[in-house]
Scaffold this active site. Structure first.
Site, short mmCIF file in Angstrom:
data_model
loop_
_atom_site.label_atom_id
_atom_site.label_comp_id
_atom_site.label_asym_id
_atom_site.label_seq_id
_atom_site.Cartn_x
_atom_site.Cartn_y
_atom_site.Cartn_z
N HIS A 291 -32.02 -76.09 10.82
CA HIS A 291 -30.98 -75.20 11.35
C HIS A 291 -31.32 -73.74 11.06
O HIS A 291 -31.26 -72.89 11.97
CB HIS A 291 -29.63 -75.57 10.71
CG HIS A 291 -28.48 -74.73 11.18
ND1 HIS A 291 -27.57 -75.17 12.10
CD2 HIS A 291 -28.09 -73.47 10.84
CE1 HIS A 291 -26.67 -74.23 12.33
NE2 HIS A 291 -26.97 -73.18 11.56
N GLU A 292 -31.68 -73.46 9.82
CA GLU A 292 -31.96 -72.06 9.46
C GLU A 292 -33.25 -71.57 10.12
O GLU A 292 -33.33 -70.40 10.52
CB GLU A 292 -32.05 -71.92 7.94
CG GLU A 292 -30.80 -72.38 7.18
CD GLU A 292 -29.51 -71.72 7.65
OE1 GLU A 292 -29.56 -70.61 8.21
OE2 GLU A 292 -28.43 -72.32 7.47
N HIS B 137 -32.72 -70.35 13.60
CA HIS B 137 -32.16 -69.00 13.72
C HIS B 137 -33.24 -67.94 13.93
O HIS B 137 -32.93 -66.84 14.40
CB HIS B 137 -31.35 -68.66 12.48
CG HIS B 137 -29.93 -69.16 12.52
ND1 HIS B 137 -29.09 -68.97 13.59
CD2 HIS B 137 -29.20 -69.86 11.60
CE1 HIS B 137 -27.91 -69.51 13.35
NE2 HIS B 137 -27.96 -70.07 12.15
N GLU C 181 -24.94 -69.63 16.23
CA GLU C 181 -24.66 -70.87 15.50
C GLU C 181 -24.66 -72.10 16.39
O GLU C 181 -25.09 -73.18 15.97
CB GLU C 181 -23.33 -70.74 14.76
CG GLU C 181 -23.29 -69.63 13.72
CD GLU C 181 -24.36 -69.80 12.64
OE1 GLU C 181 -24.97 -70.89 12.54
OE2 GLU C 181 -24.58 -68.85 11.88
#
Length: 907
Positions: free
Chosen positions: A563-564, A567, A586
């Site tokens: 997830h990170e 980004h 997000e």
């Protein structure tokens, strides 16, 4: 010219006061000293300014990237800005009336460390001589007039002692920079050589990025202007306003100014706390107010800028930042401090500057796993350098609509080739990670020039570098407190190369050349936070209990890392132009998290689909519950609707609901945004959708976007879906501009609830319900014979689903809960499983496991906020006492926003 006085935001709206349509900060030079004894950061920031070419001009065409932290390249000895030591005392009353001597300036123009008593009016402290000076300075504001131009900066919780114009004449005389370039710019007067020089400096091409950084550094150390150098300033709750008497326009305003200031211990931009080893540390907290309580800045995303920073900290500390290369400290003379230098060359919003100072230790690399056998050690533990891999060229247009070539073409751009981020002499790390599984994703790593030009402004861009295209695993390091290094090694360091390689397979070129990961203190407010070059991870994602729990025990950690990392593409190198559109960051990261993690696990197509559907059902249940218990105004993905992206004439605006404490703990932008992307994928095909993501990144990297930018390009690329009725206005109406749940999501959730993995869970739930029923009515003294039941082994996501379904039961016996705990070894599961277990314990008042609840609330503070409410709502004296005891244990370290919410529930 006053800043917009009509900005009177509601209590939960965050004002952005910077007048970015009048003037822009193009570069910041920060000179900071960390004082753990007083819990403040002191120093100065030098701003290099460029007036906008006309009133009402916006910064949409800015060179730069999204709403994250920054990319660049720091050269270890390119320049060294030395200054006085951390502990050197000076008279704090000298500040406003004097400038440094030439000798002082040689070693830097850092402002003296102001005493604690030096506070601005309204700070709540007793009035002092230093405060009187500030009042006088405020009075001097009155000698200016409303006809004077006002520079407005976003600022709060800072004690500003001086604002002065910087005399860059000596730097311009030695630079050899030709002013003709600046003279061609319409806003520069030929009679103002300093303005012409700074314009030339700002306009230097990316191929000269190193010289540009050196000149910015040289200018930042210059003296204040001798005649009229001190500028008039006023600070209110949300802004710092600066004027120069007699200067009526941004074109005539000073182009370089220095602000000397000190943060406050309770300032909202940084957290002063202790790590898991009980050692002091400080880090930027990802607060709703961003960095305005760390340094005065322009916070609207359109205010793109580069930065460089010097950070002084005690010698036993490690300084981590969002700078492009790992900083190597130098000793600060005779003091006990070290100086750390970092910088970036990719313009991004000031909110993305990230800092962490503490007694961190680097996680040592264990023996390379089989999947990473081609690893080459580059001399630093866990710093891995990857070079060209061997990948066959692929057709970028594969699987996309026929009109794609028309969509992605943009104006040609020269980008500097001198900014190399991959080392040609290093072997490929992770090249044995074959691209099997996920949607048969095309790998673009060995591609030749595909004819797609960068559309952003001029900066050293990795997307143009052939070496970056083949760099599947960028150099990475992991840091944390000593007590968590082993877990971080087994979990984070083990998974990082696999997740990075998977992300490269899915999305292509890594936007940033390196990555640090820091395990932050227990009071961190979320599970993770991404900035360019650095990720903060909560200890909650680390594997629990047994370190040999296998792949299943790493699921939470792996998916959060993915997830990170996602980004880097969505949220950082591509960011939202309007901060209210959080789903652009997000929602995209949540959607890509599953795809990247499945690729990292090398799952088959069938297992990928099954895992994806199970996670979708869990998210649907979470979203449905959240929307039932929240204000409708907080459920809208585009709260500004048709006004999204608009600002006032000056550029100031507000971020709707940004300060609402309930919004901090909501996931609607994650979940509803994720489901919107799943819906769109279902319309065009999942493989085609991922291919489209890569092309979208090619076009929009380095830029800020609104929802319509993504949606319009999608509709142009796949015209068939619009002919079937899926229009831009339909997406707005169904997904973005109203609360609640779209019809498609209701219908799809019914399908997800009947998949194989879910049916397996339902069968196990029946077994547990029958076991509980068998216990009912049995006497306490009668010896119980437990029926023999074969329970199926389940994944961690299935276990979460199982516990959630058991939470719907009105009654479960204590014996059942005890068997449940034993069967699934719940104390050694990940934090998501533990959370559901704790909810079961509270719901059924299972007192034997109250210790598990206390442990969870102490060690997983970001996840346990609403568990306090469940403890209180039962009106059970023992549970309420447990809630109060846990709050007393974490009161000093829990995130401030979380503490306020918990105190409201408990006290």
């Amino acid at each position: 010219m006053e800043p917009d006085e009509d900005l009177d935001p509601h209590t939960d709206d965050l004002p952005l006061r910077a007048n970015t349509n009048h003037i822009l900060v193009r570069h910041y030079v920060l000179d900071l000293t960390v004082h753990f004894d007083r819990q403040v950061i002191s120093g100065s920031v030098v701003l290099f300014l460029e007036p906008c070419s006309g009133s009402g001009t916006t910064a949409e065409d800015d060179a730069g990237a999204g709403a994250g932290t920054i990319e660049a390249g720091v050269s270890r000895g390119a320049f060294v800005c030395r200054s006085r030591g951390v502990d050197e005392a000076e008279d704090g009353t000298k500040g406003l009336g004097e400038t440094p001597t030439r000798k002082e300036n040689k070693f830097g123009a850092r402002e003296r460390d102001a005493p604690e008593s030096q506070a601005l009016p309204g700070s709540g402290s007793a009035q002092t001589a230093a405060e009187t000076e500030n009042i006088q300075s405020s009075h001097s504001w009155e000698i200016t007039s409303d006809g004077d131009f006002t520079l407005s900066l976003d600022c709060c919780d800072l004690d500003v002692t001086k604002v002065e114009e910087v005399d860059v004449t000596p730097a311009s005389a030695t630079s050899g920079l030709q002013p003709e370039v600046a003279s061609e710019w319409s806003g520069v007067s030929s009679v103002n050589p300093q303005a012409a020089f700074i314009q030339s400096l700002i306009s230097m091409p990316s191929s000269r990025w190193r010289q540009k950084q050196q000149l910015f550094s040289l200018c930042s150390r210059a003296l204040g202007a001798q005649d009229g150098g001190l500028l008039h300033f006023r600070r209110d709750r949300w802004s710092l306003q600066v004027r120069k008497k007699g200067v009526p326009s941004p074109q005539e305003f000073p182009r370089a100014l220095r602000i000397c200031y000190e943060t406050r211990p309770a300032g909202g931009s940084v957290r002063w706390t202790k790590d898991q080893d009980d050692r002091v540390c400080v880090y930027t907290a990802g607060s709703p107010i961003n960095n305005r309580a760390l340094f005065p800045c322009q916070e609207p995303p359109v205010a793109m800028s580069t930065w460089q920073a010097t950070v002084r900290a005690p010698s036993e500390c490690v300084v981590l930042t969002s700078g492009e290369e790992p900083a190597v400290p130098i000793e600060d003379g005779d003091t006990r401090s070290l100086i750390w230098h970092c910088y970036v060359t990719m313009p991004m919003p000031a909110s993305t500057f990230t800092l962490a100072v503490g007694h961190w230790r680097q996680v040592a690399a264990e023996n390379p796993p089989a999947l990473e056998r081609d690893e080459t050690d580059c001399g630093e533990a866990a710093k891995l350098c990857a070079g060209p891999g061997e990948w066959a060229p692929a057709d970028l247009m594969s699987g996309l609509g026929s009109s794609i070539s028309e969509v992605v073409k943009g104006p040609p751009l020269k980008t500097g080739s001198g900014h190399q981020t991959a080392r040609s002499d290093s072997a490929s790390r992770g090249s044995s990670l074959e691209d099997e599984g996920l949607f048969s994703v095309t790998d673009y790593s060995g591609m030749a020039d595909d004819g797609i030009s960068c559309s952003h402004g001029d900066y050293p861009c990795r997307f143009t570098e052939q070496s970056a295209r083949s760099q599947r695993v960028i150099p990475h390091r992991v840091f944390g407190p000593v007590g968590l290094l082993q877990k971080a090694q087994v979990g984070v360091l083990k998974l990082l190369p696999r997740c990075l390689a998977a992300a490269h397979t899915v999305l292509g070129v890594h936007p940033f050349p390196r990555l640090d990961v820091l395990i932050v203190p227990a009071g961190f407010s979320s599970l993770g936070m991404a900035s360019p070059h650095i990720i903060f991870l909560s200890q909650s994602v680390l594997c629990a209990g047994s370190l040999g729990s296998g792949e299943n025990g790493l699921s939470l950690c792996g998916s959060r890392i993915c997830h990170e990392i996602a980004h880097s593409w969505f949220g950082l190198v591509i960011g939202a132009r309007d901060w209210t559109e959080e789903w652009i960051s997000e929602g995209f990261a949540t959607y890509l998290e599953d795809i990247i993690w499945a690729q990292a696990q090398q799952l088959s197509l069938q297992k990928t689909a099954e895992q994806s559907d199970l996670k979708a059902l869990l998210r649907w249940r979470r979203l449905s519950d959240e929307l039932k218990n929240s204000e409708e105004a907080l459920q809208i993905l585009r709260p500004n609707m048709e006004n999204t992206g608009r600002a006032s004439e000056s550029g100031s605006s507000t971020v709707k609901h940004a300060l609402n404490p309930d919004k901090t703990f909501m996931q609607v932008h994650y979940l509803k945004g994720y489901f919107l992307l799943r819906f769109l994928a279902s319309q065009v095909g999942e493989k085609q959708f991922i291919d489209f993501f890569r092309v979208f990144v090619k076009k929009y990297h380095g830029q800020l976007i609104l929802s319509q930018d993504f949606l319009r390009m999608l509709l142009i690329t796949f015209p068939d879906i619009e002919r079937k009725g899926l229009t831009l206005s339909a997406v707005y109406a169904d997904w973005l501009d109203r609360p609640g749940i779209p019809k498609w999501l209701y219908e799809r959730s019914a399908v997800w609830s009947q998949t194989r993995l879910v049916e397996e869970v339902k069968a196990e739930v029946v077994k547990w319900i029958l076991l509980s029923q068998s216990h009912q009515g049995k006497g306490r003294k009668r010896k119980r014979t437990e029926p023999k039941v074969n329970y199926k082994e389940v994944t961690s996501e299935q276990l979460v689903m199982l516990l959630e379904l058991l939470l719907e039961e009105e009654e479960l016996s204590g014996a059942t809960l005890r068997a449940l705990q034993r069967t699934y070894n719940l104390q050694n599961q990940d934090a998501e499983v533990k959370h559901r277990w704790c909810e079961l314990v509270v719901r059924h008042a299972y007192t034997r496991a109250y210790g598990d609840v206390e442990t969870f609330l102490v060690h997983h503070q970001a996840m346990g906020v609403y568990l306090y409410g469940e403890l209180m709502v039962q009106e059970d004296p023992e549970q309420q006492a447990l809630a109060r005891r846990c709050l007393s244990l974490v009161r000093e370290e829990i995130d401030q926003s979380a503490r306020r919410v918990v105190e409201k529930m408990v006290l």
